[in-house]
Design an enzyme around this catalytic site. Structure first.
Site: not given
Ligand SMILES: NC(=O)c1ccc[n+]([C@@H]2O[C@H](COP(=O)([O-])OP(=O)(O)OC[C@H]3O[C@@H](n4cnc5c(N)ncnc54)[C@H](OP(=O)(O)O)[C@@H]3O)[C@@H](O)[C@H]2O)c1
Length: 419
Positions: A50, A114
Site C-alpha cells: 500500500c 509487515q
Molecule cells: N498490510 C500492510 O502492511 C498495509 C499497511 C497499510 C495499509 N494497507 C492497506 O490496507 C488494506 C488492507 O490490507 P490487508 O493487508 O489487511 O489486506 P488482507 O489481509 O488481504 O485483507 C483484505 C480484507 O479486505 C476484504 N475485502 C476484499 N475485497 C473486498 C470487497 N470487495 N468488499 C469488502 N471487503 C473486501 C477482505 O474480506 P474478505 O474476507 O471478505 O475477502 C479482507 O477482510 C489494503 O488496501 C492495503 O493496501 C496494508
C-alpha cells in the site's frame, strides 16, 4: 560482464496515496513477464504494497528508460508521469535501499513487521514465475536474513508500533472520550488485525464487519469485538462514530450517498480512517459537514513524530546496515566470477572423463574397485590444480577487479552465454 541491479520505485515518500495508486500493477505475474520481455531484464522482482511499488531488475541490456517505458505501458500512464515520482537506485545504492526495507527503516512506521513478509512474498512470486535468478535471489535472501537479524538484535520492531496502532492514536487525538463512542472496523485482514489489537490493548470496545459474517465471527473470537452483518453496516453507518476501513475492495465501500444518508439520521459527526490503498472511502464524504476523514497520508505525518522518538535505534540499525552492505557488495561481485568458474570446472571435468575412459580402455581394467581408485585420483588431481586459481578468481571478483575476470575469460576461452 558486470550487470547492474536497478531499483526503480514510487513510494509514499514522494507520492501521496492517491498518486501512488496510479502506478500499481493489476496483475503482478503479467507485469513480471512484461518487464522481462520489454525492458530486457534477465531477472525481475516486484514489490507492491500500500505504500510502495518497486521494481528490482538486472540484465545486460536492461536500463532505466526501458523499465520506465514498460511500467508506463502497464499502468496506462504517460512517461512524463514518472518525472516527479520515480526514484532510482543502482547497485550498492539499490542493495542499501533493500536493507533499509528489510530492517524496517524505510517504512512509514519505522520498524513495522509487515514489510518483511511482503518482501518474502515478492521474491517467492518472482521465483515461482521464474522471473528471478541467481543475482536477485542471492540479494533478496541475504537482505531478508540481515533484516531479520537486525530486527531481533536492535529491537527496532518492538513496542507494538504499527499502522493499526498509529490509526488508533490518531482517533484518540481527534475524538474526545473515545471510550464512549461506537467504533467499527471494516475488514478482517492483516491491517484490521493490527487495529483490533491496538483497540483491545487500550480497552476500547468495537464492532467488526466483513463480507462474510462467519469470517467476522472467527476474527472476533481471536481479536475481540462484536461481529456485525455487512449489509446491516452498509445501510446503517449512522450507528457508528469512528470507522476504520482496511479492505482490498477495488471500489468505494463507504460512499458519499451512504454517509450522506447516515448523517441525516445522526445528530453527531463521524470520524472515518481509510487505511486502504487503493482507498475504499470516497474522498467526497469529507465535503459533508461533521465528517473527519483521514487516510494513510495523515498516518505518515504521525509517523514522522514517532520517528523522532526512535532516532537512537535508527542510528544503531544504520550502523549495522553499513557494515552488512559491504558483505552484500562482496557477495554480489563474487557472482560475476561464478559463470566462468562453473564453465571452467565443467570443461575440465569433460576432459578428465574423456582421458580417464581412454586410459581405462588402454589398461583393459574391469575391477570396479581399481577403476574407482583411478577415477578418484583424476578428480583429486584436477581439484588440486584448479581450485586455487578459481578461488583467487572469486576473491578478485569480490574485491572488484574485473580485469582479472576478463583475463581469466580469455585464458579459459570463456564466452558468456546469451540468455
Ligand atoms: N498490510 C500492510 O502492511 C498495509 C499497511 C497499510 C495499509 N494497507 C492497506 O490496507 C488494506 C488492507 O490490507 P490487508 O493487508 O489487511 O489486506 P488482507 O489481509 O488481504 O485483507 C483484505 C480484507 O479486505 C476484504 N475485502 C476484499 N475485497 C473486498 C470487497 N470487495 N468488499 C469488502 N471487503 C473486501 C477482505 O474480506 P474478505 O474476507 O471478505 O475477502 C479482507 O477482510 C489494503 O488496501 C492495503 O493496501 C496494508
Amino acid at each position: 560482464m558486470n550487470q547492474n541491479v536497478i531499483n526503480a520505485r514510487v513510494t509514499f515518500r514522494n507520492s501521496p496515496i492517491h498518486v501512488l495508486e496510479r502506478f500499481t500493477f493489476k496483475d503482478i505475474k503479467n507485469a513480471l513477464l512484461e518487464f522481462r520481455k520489454f525492458s530486457e531484464s534477465e531477472e525481475c522482482v516486484i514489490l507492491q504494497t500500500c505504500n510502495r511499488i518497486e521494481i528490482f531488475a538486472t540484465g545486460k541490456n536492461c536500463d532505466i528508460k526501458k523499465i520506465q517505458k514498460t511500467w508506463a505501458s502497464l499502468s496506462g500512464l504517460e512517461e512524463s508521469a514518472f518525472k516527479e515520482n520515480l526514484e532510482i537506485e543502482i547497485d550498492d545504492e539499490a542493495y542499501l535501499h533493500l536493507l533499509k526495507l528489510t530492517s524496517g527503516l524505510d517504512s512509514m512506521v519505522v520498524g513495522e513487521e509487515q514489510i518483511l513478509g511482503q518482501i518474502k512474498n515478492s521474491i517467492t512470486t518472482a521465483r515461482i514465475n521464474k522471473a528471478s535468478g541467481e543475482r536477485l535471489n542471492t540479494l533478496f535472501d541475504k537482505a531478508i536474513r540481515i533484516g531479520t537479524r537486525i530486527r531481533n538484535t536492535t529491537g527496532i520492531s518492538k513496542g507494538g508500533i504499527s499502522v493499526g496502532s498509529m490509526a488508533v492514536k490518531l482517533a484518540e487525538e481527534n475524538i474526545d472520550d473515545l471510550k464512549s463512542k461506537q467504533i467499527l472496523v471494516i475488514g478482517t485482514g492483516e491491517v484490521s488485525t493490527l487495529v483490533a489489537k491496538s483497540l483491545n490493548r487500550r480497552g476500547y470496545g468495537f464492532s467488526v464487519t466483513s463480507r462474510t459474517l462467519q469470517r467476522s465471527q472467527a476474527f472476533c473470537e481471536t481479536m475481540g469485538g462484536q461481529a456485525v452483518k455487512f449489509e446491516e453496516v452498509l445501510g446503517g453507518f449512522e450507528k457508528y462514530d469512528v470507522i476504520f476501513v482496511a479492505t482490498t475492495a477495488p471500489y468505494f465501500l463507504v460512499t458519499y450517498e451512504r454517509i450522506a444518508k447516515a448523517l441525516k439520521d445522526k445528530k453527531k459527526g463521524m470520524m472515518i480512517l481509510d487505511l486502504s490503498n487503493p482507498r475504499t472511502v470516497d474522498e467526497k464524504v469529507a465535503t459533508l459537514g461533521n465528517i473527519k476523514l483521514m487516510n494513510l497520508d495523515q498516518i505518515a505525518e504521525m509517523v514522522d513524530k514517532n520517528m523522532r522518538k526512535r532516532q537512537d535505534k535508527v542510528k544503531i540499525v544504520e550502523n549495522i546496515i553499513n557494515e552488512e552492505l559491504q558483505v552484500i557488495e562482496a557477495s554480489m561481485k563474487r557472482l560475476d566470477a561464478e559463470p566462468i568458474v562453473k564453465d571452467v570446472f565443467k570443461n575440465i571435468d569433460v576432459l578428465r572423463e574423456k582421458e580417464l575412459q581412454k586410459a581405462l580402455q588402454m589398461l583393459g581394467e574391469n575391477d570396479s574397485e581399481k577403476i574407482k581408485i583411478i577415477e578418484d585420483l583424476t578428480k583429486a588431481v584436477v581439484e588440486s590444480i584448479v581450485s586455487a586459481p578459481m578461488n583467487n578468481l572469486r576473491k578478485a571478483s569480490e574485491q572488484g577487479n574485473p580485469e582479472i575476470l576478463d583475463a581469466a575469460s580469455k585464458l579459459f576461452n570463456y564466452k558468456k552465454k546469451e540468455t
